[in-house]
Design an enzyme around this catalytic site. Structure first.
Site, PDB file in Angstrom:
ATOM      1  N   LYS A 195       1.024   4.411  -2.927  1.00 31.88           N
ATOM      2  CA  LYS A 195       0.607   5.479  -2.727  1.00 31.88           C
ATOM      3  C   LYS A 195       1.909   6.584  -3.011  1.00 31.88           C
ATOM      4  CE  LYS A 195      -3.513   4.927  -1.797  1.00 31.88           C
ATOM      5  NZ  LYS A 195      -4.644   5.547  -2.608  1.00 31.88           N
ATOM      6  N   TYR A 248       0.842  -1.274  -0.222  1.00 30.75           N
ATOM      7  CA  TYR A 248      -0.021  -0.007  -0.066  1.00 30.75           C
ATOM      8  C   TYR A 248       0.847   1.204  -0.010  1.00 30.75           C
ATOM      9  CZ  TYR A 248      -3.537   3.397   1.305  1.00 30.75           C
ATOM     10  OH  TYR A 248      -4.412   4.386   1.513  1.00 30.75           O
TER      11      TYR A 248
END
Length: 253
Positions: free
Chosen positions: A173, A169
């Site tokens: 990002k 994750y």
């Protein structure tokens, strides 16, 4: 804002995405609520339109799976046929798959799965939407990022973000942040503002299995800065990373 500005919000049948739809509709926007699941998406639209005080705008469902090229093309084609342009794109759809998995145990397959939605899906949809955004008098793109994508925060031992093991994750990002800057530069001449934001740690289904506190923020709080970036005036900034508490709060890249 010109009359009946048009917005598309992805991953919007629940959580922060749905709240962004609600807040934009209250400001008079025509909002396309994008969701993969037809039944859930249509139910979200019906519930929003039936809620007291939600009649300020026009909310419409569009089936949209950002990982499926045919779905992306069909959704953008529908928006073009119905309204002819797009003023705001909010790339909100995102996933986490590695709750409770130590960084060194995260697999390439898990990273690939996350990047399909959080990175490649953003590229596919943004590229498809640029022609419609160029028809707007004040086009804006908002990328929903996270403090977990900030290299400045991840590299700071004093930051709580540095201790959260969400490898896939965080990497996705960080990549999204790089896309934000790349698009901001490339599309500046077209007047398209491209910015990133972090909504903070909001209580959503996405972090229901979190091994760290889920946060005290509700979707309404998390949507404030994204909506602020989505409604920037024509002379607003581009290539910035803002939030989670205020539109002028800068997050390090």
């Amino acid at each position: 804002m010109q009359a009946n500005d048009v917005a598309l919000v992805t991953g919007a049948n629940k959580g922060i995405g749905r709240e962004i739809v609600r807040q934009l509709a209250l400001q008079g926007y025509t909002v396309f609520l994008g969701a993969r699941d037809v039944e859930r998406g249509q139910a979200a639209v019906a519930e929003l339109l039936a809620s007291p005080g939600e009649s300020g705008g026009d909310i419409r469902f569009v089936r949209l799976d950002v990982t499926d090229g045919d779905s992306v093309r069909a959704a953008v084609g529908l928006i073009e046929s119905r309204v002819g342009r797009l003023d705001v794109l909010v790339n909100n759809a995102g996933i986490v798959v590695e709750w409770g998995v130590r960084a060194e145990e995260v697999t390439a397959a898990q990273v690939r799965e996350v990047f399909e939605v959080n990175v490649f899906g953003v590229v596919a949809l943004t590229s498809a939407c640029v022609p419609l955004l160029r028809r707007s008098g004040n086009p804006r793109i908002v990328n929903m990022s996270s403090g977990l994508g900030s290299l400045g925060l991840l590299s700071d031992p004093a930051s709580p973000f540095s201790a959260r093991e969400l490898l896939a994750y965080s990497a996705s990002k960080a990549a999204l942040n790089a896309l934000t800057l790349g698009y901001a530069d490339a599309l500046r001449a077209d007047g398209i503002k491209v910015n990133a934001t972090s909504p903070g740690l909001v209580r959503t289904d996405g972090n229901a299995a979190a091994t760290f506190p889920r946060g005290e923020r509700g979707p309404a709080e998390g949507a404030v800065v994204p909506v602020g970036l989505a409604t920037l005036p024509a002379d607003g900034p581009t290539g910035v990373f803002r939030g989670p508490d205020a539109l002028d709060q800068t997050i390090p890249w």
